[in-house]
Motif scaffolding. Structure first.
Motif, PDB file in Angstrom:
ATOM      1  N   VAL A  73       0.851  -1.184   0.000  1.00  0.00           N
ATOM      2  CA  VAL A  73       0.000   0.000   0.000  1.00  0.00           C
ATOM      3  C   VAL A  73       0.890   1.239   0.000  1.00  0.00           C
ATOM      4  O   VAL A  73       2.103   1.144   0.167  1.00  0.00           O
ATOM      5  CB  VAL A  73      -0.959   0.005   1.210  1.00  0.00           C
ATOM      6  CG1 VAL A  73      -2.002  -1.109   1.075  1.00  0.00           C
ATOM      7  CG2 VAL A  73      -0.199  -0.155   2.524  1.00  0.00           C
ATOM      8  N   VAL A  74       0.274   2.395  -0.190  1.00  0.00           N
ATOM      9  CA  VAL A  74       1.082   3.608  -0.348  1.00  0.00           C
ATOM     10  C   VAL A  74       1.396   4.288   0.976  1.00  0.00           C
ATOM     11  O   VAL A  74       0.636   4.208   1.940  1.00  0.00           O
ATOM     12  CB  VAL A  74       0.411   4.619  -1.309  1.00  0.00           C
ATOM     13  CG1 VAL A  74       0.439   4.106  -2.736  1.00  0.00           C
ATOM     14  CG2 VAL A  74      -1.012   4.953  -0.886  1.00  0.00           C
ATOM     15  N   THR A  75       2.514   4.952   0.980  1.00  0.00           N
ATOM     16  CA  THR A  75       2.893   5.875   2.036  1.00  0.00           C
ATOM     17  C   THR A  75       3.485   7.102   1.358  1.00  0.00           C
ATOM     18  O   THR A  75       3.549   7.172   0.120  1.00  0.00           O
ATOM     19  CB  THR A  75       3.885   5.246   3.031  1.00  0.00           C
ATOM     20  OG1 THR A  75       4.096   6.184   4.110  1.00  0.00           O
ATOM     21  CG2 THR A  75       5.223   4.915   2.382  1.00  0.00           C
ATOM     22  N   LEU A  76       3.892   8.075   2.150  1.00  0.00           N
ATOM     23  CA  LEU A  76       4.492   9.294   1.609  1.00  0.00           C
ATOM     24  C   LEU A  76       5.973   9.351   1.963  1.00  0.00           C
ATOM     25  O   LEU A  76       6.352   9.066   3.101  1.00  0.00           O
ATOM     26  CB  LEU A  76       3.780  10.534   2.159  1.00  0.00           C
ATOM     27  CG  LEU A  76       2.323  10.704   1.745  1.00  0.00           C
ATOM     28  CD1 LEU A  76       1.719  11.931   2.434  1.00  0.00           C
ATOM     29  CD2 LEU A  76       2.192  10.838   0.230  1.00  0.00           C
ATOM     30  N   ILE A  77       6.784   9.710   0.982  1.00  0.00           N
ATOM     31  CA  ILE A  77       8.226   9.867   1.163  1.00  0.00           C
ATOM     32  C   ILE A  77       8.566  11.339   0.944  1.00  0.00           C
ATOM     33  O   ILE A  77       8.135  11.934  -0.048  1.00  0.00           O
ATOM     34  CB  ILE A  77       8.999   8.998   0.135  1.00  0.00           C
ATOM     35  CG1 ILE A  77       8.538   7.540   0.201  1.00  0.00           C
ATOM     36  CG2 ILE A  77      10.501   9.130   0.350  1.00  0.00           C
ATOM     37  CD1 ILE A  77       8.778   6.844   1.518  1.00  0.00           C
TER      38      ILE A  77
END
Length: 198
Positions: free
Chosen positions: A62-66
């Motif tokens: 799933v997505v996260t923020l970098i």
């Protein structure tokens, strides 16, 4: 920062920014929503999921923020107030923090097509020190993992396809190369699997 600390008495309403499954499935009551973006972050399928979209044997992605000074991430911000805010934060604490391993931050949200100043919004981010964090991999590797994973909320592929559909429908001016390359890789794996069954 604990989400409940944000709701100080008299604070009024709160904006919550979603950039993954929240864009199509918030599952909490809200006053209104706006499509827009935040700056200084890029969306990446670098976080593992062993509950909603995968399991311990085969975690989903799933997505996260970098953090990236030159990047921006598009999604949806939801405005909640009063009892709505308390209920949504309790729900999201379980969905995103307890089961997902995300922490919270406050960011500036820029609504699409509005010249007004940005609004402060709460966002959930999974960091590299989280045990579920998987980190970078090629589009082919991530796409294959997504194509094969399923959790209590459904197939990991649904998560990917709905996010891609949101971007094409609500943010057609934005070219999300990371998202769309993983979508193409995952669909290629699915077509190969279907061909093998015939």
């Amino acid at each position: 920062m604990k989400p409940q600390d944000i709701l100080a008495p008299g604070k009024g309403s709160l904006w919550i920014f979603g950039y993954g499954s929240l864009v199509w499935k918030p599952d909490f009551k809200y006053k209104r929503s706006k499509v827009g973006h935040i700056q200084g972050y890029k969306r990446r399928f670098w976080h593992g999921d062993n509950f909603h979209r995968g399991n311990d044997e085969l975690p989903g992605r799933v997505v996260t923020l970098i953090e990236d000074d030159d990047a921006s991430t598009w999604g949806v911000a939801f405005e909640v107030s009063g009892a709505q805010a308390e209920e949504s934060l309790k729900y999201l604490n379980v969905r995103e923090t307890v089961r997902g391993g995300y922490i919270t931050k406050m960011v500036d949200f820029f609504p699409d097509g509005e010249e007004s100043s940005p609004v402060s919004a709460l966002v959930y981010i999974a960091t590299a020190d989280n045990p579920l964090y998987l980190g970078p991999a090629s589009a082919q590797e991530i796409g294959a993992q997504i194509a094969l994973s399923r959790g209590k909320s459904g197939h990991n592929l649904e998560y990917l396809l709905r996010l891609a559909e949101f971007m094409r429908t609500s943010c057609p001016q934005v070219q999300d190369g990371h998202l769309f390359s993983i979508e193409a890789a995952a669909l290629e794996v699915v077509s190969l699997l279907l061909a093998a069954q015939q």
